[in-house]
Design an enzyme around this catalytic site. Structure first.
Site, PDB file in Angstrom:
ATOM      1  N   ASP A  42       0.839  -1.198   0.000  1.00  0.00           N
ATOM      2  CA  ASP A  42       0.000   0.000   0.000  1.00  0.00           C
ATOM      3  C   ASP A  42       0.871   1.244   0.000  1.00  0.00           C
ATOM      4  O   ASP A  42       1.783   1.384   0.820  1.00  0.00           O
ATOM      5  CB  ASP A  42      -0.895   0.005   1.242  1.00  0.00           C
ATOM      6  CG  ASP A  42      -1.766   1.248   1.321  1.00  0.00           C
ATOM      7  OD1 ASP A  42      -2.888   1.211   0.792  1.00  0.00           O
ATOM      8  OD2 ASP A  42      -1.309   2.259   1.906  1.00  0.00           O
ATOM      9  N   TYR A  47       2.504  10.198  -0.206  1.00  0.00           N
ATOM     10  CA  TYR A  47       3.683   9.694   0.505  1.00  0.00           C
ATOM     11  C   TYR A  47       4.976  10.079  -0.207  1.00  0.00           C
ATOM     12  O   TYR A  47       6.044  10.045   0.406  1.00  0.00           O
ATOM     13  CB  TYR A  47       3.635   8.174   0.629  1.00  0.00           C
ATOM     14  CG  TYR A  47       2.496   7.614   1.430  1.00  0.00           C
ATOM     15  CD1 TYR A  47       1.652   8.428   2.190  1.00  0.00           C
ATOM     16  CD2 TYR A  47       2.244   6.244   1.439  1.00  0.00           C
ATOM     17  CE1 TYR A  47       0.602   7.896   2.910  1.00  0.00           C
ATOM     18  CE2 TYR A  47       1.211   5.707   2.163  1.00  0.00           C
ATOM     19  CZ  TYR A  47       0.383   6.530   2.894  1.00  0.00           C
ATOM     20  OH  TYR A  47      -0.649   5.987   3.600  1.00  0.00           O
ATOM     21  N   LYS A  72      -3.236   5.787  -3.437  1.00  0.00           N
ATOM     22  CA  LYS A  72      -4.328   6.666  -3.054  1.00  0.00           C
ATOM     23  C   LYS A  72      -4.165   8.032  -3.694  1.00  0.00           C
ATOM     24  O   LYS A  72      -3.046   8.550  -3.788  1.00  0.00           O
ATOM     25  CB  LYS A  72      -4.369   6.784  -1.521  1.00  0.00           C
ATOM     26  CG  LYS A  72      -4.615   5.457  -0.820  1.00  0.00           C
ATOM     27  CD  LYS A  72      -4.667   5.587   0.689  1.00  0.00           C
ATOM     28  CE  LYS A  72      -3.295   5.640   1.328  1.00  0.00           C
ATOM     29  NZ  LYS A  72      -2.530   4.379   1.196  1.00  0.00           N
ATOM     30  N   HIS A 105      -7.972   9.268  -0.813  1.00  0.00           N
ATOM     31  CA  HIS A 105      -7.182   9.214   0.419  1.00  0.00           C
ATOM     32  C   HIS A 105      -7.918   9.800   1.623  1.00  0.00           C
ATOM     33  O   HIS A 105      -7.973   9.181   2.688  1.00  0.00           O
ATOM     34  CB  HIS A 105      -5.852   9.940   0.207  1.00  0.00           C
ATOM     35  CG  HIS A 105      -4.792   9.548   1.177  1.00  0.00           C
ATOM     36  ND1 HIS A 105      -3.453   9.748   0.938  1.00  0.00           N
ATOM     37  CD2 HIS A 105      -4.848   8.969   2.406  1.00  0.00           C
ATOM     38  CE1 HIS A 105      -2.739   9.295   1.956  1.00  0.00           C
ATOM     39  NE2 HIS A 105      -3.565   8.824   2.870  1.00  0.00           N
ATOM     40  N   LEU A 186      -0.977  -0.998  15.146  1.00  0.00           N
ATOM     41  CA  LEU A 186      -0.309  -1.134  16.439  1.00  0.00           C
ATOM     42  C   LEU A 186      -0.501   0.110  17.304  1.00  0.00           C
ATOM     43  O   LEU A 186       0.217   0.320  18.282  1.00  0.00           O
ATOM     44  CB  LEU A 186       1.180  -1.424  16.244  1.00  0.00           C
ATOM     45  CG  LEU A 186       1.499  -2.631  15.353  1.00  0.00           C
ATOM     46  CD1 LEU A 186       2.999  -2.849  15.266  1.00  0.00           C
ATOM     47  CD2 LEU A 186       0.784  -3.882  15.850  1.00  0.00           C
ATOM     48  N   ILE A 225      -2.435  -3.308   7.242  1.00  0.00           N
ATOM     49  CA  ILE A 225      -1.220  -2.920   6.517  1.00  0.00           C
ATOM     50  C   ILE A 225      -0.215  -2.278   7.480  1.00  0.00           C
ATOM     51  O   ILE A 225       0.066  -1.085   7.390  1.00  0.00           O
ATOM     52  CB  ILE A 225      -1.548  -1.980   5.343  1.00  0.00           C
ATOM     53  CG1 ILE A 225      -2.504  -0.846   5.782  1.00  0.00           C
ATOM     54  CG2 ILE A 225      -2.158  -2.758   4.190  1.00  0.00           C
ATOM     55  CD1 ILE A 225      -2.684   0.237   4.733  1.00  0.00           C
ATOM     56  N   LYS A 227       3.241  -1.029   9.112  1.00  0.00           N
ATOM     57  CA  LYS A 227       4.527  -0.587   8.577  1.00  0.00           C
ATOM     58  C   LYS A 227       5.630  -1.126   9.469  1.00  0.00           C
ATOM     59  O   LYS A 227       5.529  -1.101  10.695  1.00  0.00           O
ATOM     60  CB  LYS A 227       4.606   0.936   8.528  1.00  0.00           C
ATOM     61  CG  LYS A 227       5.847   1.448   7.810  1.00  0.00           C
ATOM     62  CD  LYS A 227       6.088   2.918   8.054  1.00  0.00           C
ATOM     63  CE  LYS A 227       6.828   3.149   9.347  1.00  0.00           C
ATOM     64  NZ  LYS A 227       7.271   4.538   9.543  1.00  0.00           N
ATOM     65  N   ASN A 237       5.549  -9.838  11.559  1.00  0.00           N
ATOM     66  CA  ASN A 237       4.189  -9.407  11.237  1.00  0.00           C
ATOM     67  C   ASN A 237       3.441 -10.428  10.380  1.00  0.00           C
ATOM     68  O   ASN A 237       2.206 -10.396  10.318  1.00  0.00           O
ATOM     69  CB  ASN A 237       4.217  -8.059  10.518  1.00  0.00           C
ATOM     70  CG  ASN A 237       4.567  -6.914  11.445  1.00  0.00           C
ATOM     71  OD1 ASN A 237       4.580  -7.074  12.664  1.00  0.00           O
ATOM     72  ND2 ASN A 237       4.866  -5.757  10.879  1.00  0.00           N
TER      73      ASN A 237
END
Length: 272
Positions: A42, A47, A72, A105, A186, A225, A227, A237
């Protein structure tokens, strides 16, 4: 790898989020993730890393049809022509002929959603995009997007973790066969020292992070998703499919707290 399935579409349940990954770190992280078995990546125009993600995809020994690749639309690319132009630019940067998923987005009240959705539908018709979705949409906006789109809205990508309650959205999405894609799973690092997650993890020989990810993917119609950058964390993960939480543990892990969510977010921001 397990999959979350909606509308007959299988989406890898654990993908790689790339927010705040830039430069060579981004390229190496994506390449390592693909080597470890990730098949869901993703990114986003905002970004600024699509070119680096594309370089990693070219380096990887993975067939394009085996990947689920999402990007996005940035806030400034919502008018009809801007959607078409910017998506072509994203395709070029990513080095691919098509996107598996193109998302709006963030809501942008300055641009009519109709124009954005119409352009996204036309991109599906042209074969440049396979599925469309939204991100950071509440139920009202998601419902509006679904009404406007001739192409089914595949997913709503939202912040979701044990401290952020999304039960109303989950119920809506379950009724309408829409995937929930959980980012920041998280809690911006907040769950890593959570005593409940630590206690549950001890039973299964898992870390609090793995318990939090398992909690998400064990819910119907949810993928996530996270990171990560280190090879060890990327591998960890993915190691969430060899145990199953009990119903009681699933309920205990859910601990809605806006204070803990905000604290984790600020900690993450200040750590960079």
């Amino acid at each position: 790898m397990e999959y979350a399935t909606v509308q007959g579409v299988d989406v890898p349940a654990v993908g790689l989020g790339t927010w705040r990954l830039t430069g060579e770190e981004c390229r190496e992280t994506v390449r390592t993730a693909l080597d470890l078995g990730y098949r869901h990546v993703d990114t986003a125009q905002a970004y600024g890393n699509e070119r680096r993600v594309g370089a990693a995809l070219r380096d990887a020994d993975v067939e394009r049809e085996d990947l689920f690749l999402a990007t996005k639309l940035s806030g400034g690319n919502r008018e009809y022509d801007d959607v078409l132009r910017s998506t072509d630019e994203s395709l070029a940067k990513l080095g691919t002929d098509y996107l598996d998923l193109l998302l709006v987005h963030w809501p942008n009240p300055r641009t009519p959603l109709e124009a954005t959705i119409t352009a996204m539908n036309d991109l599906v018709e042209a074969g440049k995009v396979r599925h469309v979705g939204v991100s950071n949409f509440g139920i009202e906006r998601l419902d509006r997007a679904r009404d406007l789109s001739d192409v089914p809205i595949l997913t709503d990508q939202v912040q979701y973790h044990p401290y952020w309650d999304q039960r109303e959205l989950l119920d809506y999405c379950a009724i309408h066969d829409v995937l929930v894609t959980a980012y920041s799973p998280l809690g911006h690092g907040g769950v890593l020292s959570d005593p409940v997650l630590e206690a549950v993890g001890e039973r299964y020989g898992k870390s609090p992070a793995q318990v939090a990810l398992r909690w998400l993917v064990q819910q119907d119609g949810v993928c996530t998703i996270p990171k990560a950058t280190s090879r060890d964390h990327l591998a960890a993960n993915l190691e969430v499919f060899d145990f199953e939480l009990t119903d009681e543990e699933m309920e205990r892990i859910r601990q809605p707290s806006k204070v803990r969510t905000l604290t984790g977010f600020l900690r993450a921001r200040l750590s960079r």
